[in-house]
Scaffold this motif. Structure first.
Motif, PDB file in Angstrom:
ATOM      1  N   THR A  57       0.896  -1.146   0.013  1.00  0.00           N
ATOM      2  CA  THR A  57      -0.214   0.006  -0.022  1.00  0.00           C
ATOM      3  C   THR A  57       0.832   1.305  -0.018  1.00  0.00           C
ATOM      4  O   THR A  57       1.908   1.160   0.860  1.00  0.00           O
ATOM      5  CB  THR A  57      -0.877   0.058   1.140  1.00  0.00           C
ATOM      6  N   GLU A  58       0.721   2.114  -0.915  1.00  0.00           N
ATOM      7  CA  GLU A  58       1.305   3.406  -0.984  1.00  0.00           C
ATOM      8  C   GLU A  58       1.251   3.932   0.539  1.00  0.00           C
ATOM      9  O   GLU A  58       0.217   4.051   0.862  1.00  0.00           O
ATOM     10  CB  GLU A  58       0.650   4.302  -1.818  1.00  0.00           C
ATOM     11  N   PHE A  59       2.578   4.620   0.851  1.00  0.00           N
ATOM     12  CA  PHE A  59       2.593   5.155   2.177  1.00  0.00           C
ATOM     13  C   PHE A  59       1.533   6.310   2.261  1.00  0.00           C
ATOM     14  O   PHE A  59       0.963   6.296   3.608  1.00  0.00           O
ATOM     15  CB  PHE A  59       3.901   5.875   2.188  1.00  0.00           C
ATOM     16  N   SER A  60       1.175   7.223   1.433  1.00  0.00           N
ATOM     17  CA  SER A  60       0.260   8.120   1.696  1.00  0.00           C
ATOM     18  C   SER A  60      -1.211   7.658   1.807  1.00  0.00           C
ATOM     19  O   SER A  60      -2.034   8.080   2.370  1.00  0.00           O
ATOM     20  CB  SER A  60       0.060   9.040   0.302  1.00  0.00           C
ATOM     21  N   SER A  61      -1.508   6.126   1.534  1.00  0.00           N
ATOM     22  CA  SER A  61      -2.696   5.716   1.829  1.00  0.00           C
ATOM     23  C   SER A  61      -2.663   4.862   3.195  1.00  0.00           C
ATOM     24  O   SER A  61      -3.696   4.245   3.287  1.00  0.00           O
ATOM     25  CB  SER A  61      -2.958   4.837   0.614  1.00  0.00           C
ATOM     26  N   ILE A  62      -1.625   4.706   3.742  1.00  0.00           N
ATOM     27  CA  ILE A  62      -1.586   3.727   4.959  1.00  0.00           C
ATOM     28  C   ILE A  62      -2.422   4.452   5.736  1.00  0.00           C
ATOM     29  O   ILE A  62      -2.398   5.644   6.233  1.00  0.00           O
ATOM     30  CB  ILE A  62      -0.280   3.867   5.376  1.00  0.00           C
ATOM     31  N   THR A  63      -3.126   3.698   6.853  1.00  0.00           N
ATOM     32  CA  THR A  63      -4.004   3.936   7.613  1.00  0.00           C
ATOM     33  C   THR A  63      -3.454   3.477   9.019  1.00  0.00           C
ATOM     34  O   THR A  63      -2.886   2.478   9.124  1.00  0.00           O
ATOM     35  CB  THR A  63      -5.431   3.604   7.701  1.00  0.00           C
ATOM     36  N   GLU A  64      -3.762   4.322  10.081  1.00  0.00           N
ATOM     37  CA  GLU A  64      -3.494   3.690  11.322  1.00  0.00           C
ATOM     38  C   GLU A  64      -4.056   2.388  11.731  1.00  0.00           C
ATOM     39  O   GLU A  64      -3.394   1.623  12.265  1.00  0.00           O
ATOM     40  CB  GLU A  64      -4.052   4.657  12.499  1.00  0.00           C
ATOM     41  N   GLN A  65      -5.305   2.082  11.361  1.00  0.00           N
ATOM     42  CA  GLN A  65      -6.029   0.953  11.537  1.00  0.00           C
ATOM     43  C   GLN A  65      -5.197  -0.018  10.922  1.00  0.00           C
ATOM     44  O   GLN A  65      -5.049  -1.309  11.411  1.00  0.00           O
ATOM     45  CB  GLN A  65      -7.304   0.811  11.210  1.00  0.00           C
ATOM     46  N   GLN A  66      -4.661   0.166   9.682  1.00  0.00           N
ATOM     47  CA  GLN A  66      -3.969  -0.930   8.656  1.00  0.00           C
ATOM     48  C   GLN A  66      -2.651  -1.386   9.803  1.00  0.00           C
ATOM     49  O   GLN A  66      -2.363  -2.549   9.640  1.00  0.00           O
ATOM     50  CB  GLN A  66      -3.417  -0.172   7.502  1.00  0.00           C
TER      51      GLN A  66
END
Length: 104
Positions: A57-66
């Motif tokens: 997953t691209e860094f800018s799309s990473i979520t805390e929940q992920q």
């Protein structure tokens, strides 16, 4: 009452450029808090993260929940929880308390 665990991601570490990708996360630092009634304990932890080009997953799309999900399925997390459980149990029923030698 069942103990509750909370994960707080404190730091992401990674490679600025790897395999044609930017900001590839390679490690995560986090705090784990356990609360069991009136007892609470916090530990600082660190895990490595495996790079997988197929599920990247691209860094800018990473979520805390992920990221929390990565932590929860990491093999080390069950040991972290077991250690926290032991600390809380020792707070409830102290079994690891320093005792003075009675002969001195």
């Amino acid at each position: 009452m069942a103990a509750t665990y909370t994960i707080n991601v404190t730091h992401l570490q990674g490679a600025p450029n790897f395999d044609g990708k930017e900001n590839v996360i390679t490690a995560v630092s986090f705090e784990t808090t356990i609360v069991d009634g009136e007892y609470q304990q916090v530990t600082n932890n660190h895990i490595s993260v495996e790079y997988n080009p197929e599920s990247f997953t691209e860094f800018s799309s990473i979520t805390e929940q992920q990221v929390v999900g990565w932590i929860e399925v990491h093999p080390a997390y069950s040991n972290i929880k077991a250690n926290l459980d032991a600390l809380i149990q020792n707070m409830k029923v102290p079994m690891d308390y320093g005792l003075e030698k009675p002969w001195e």
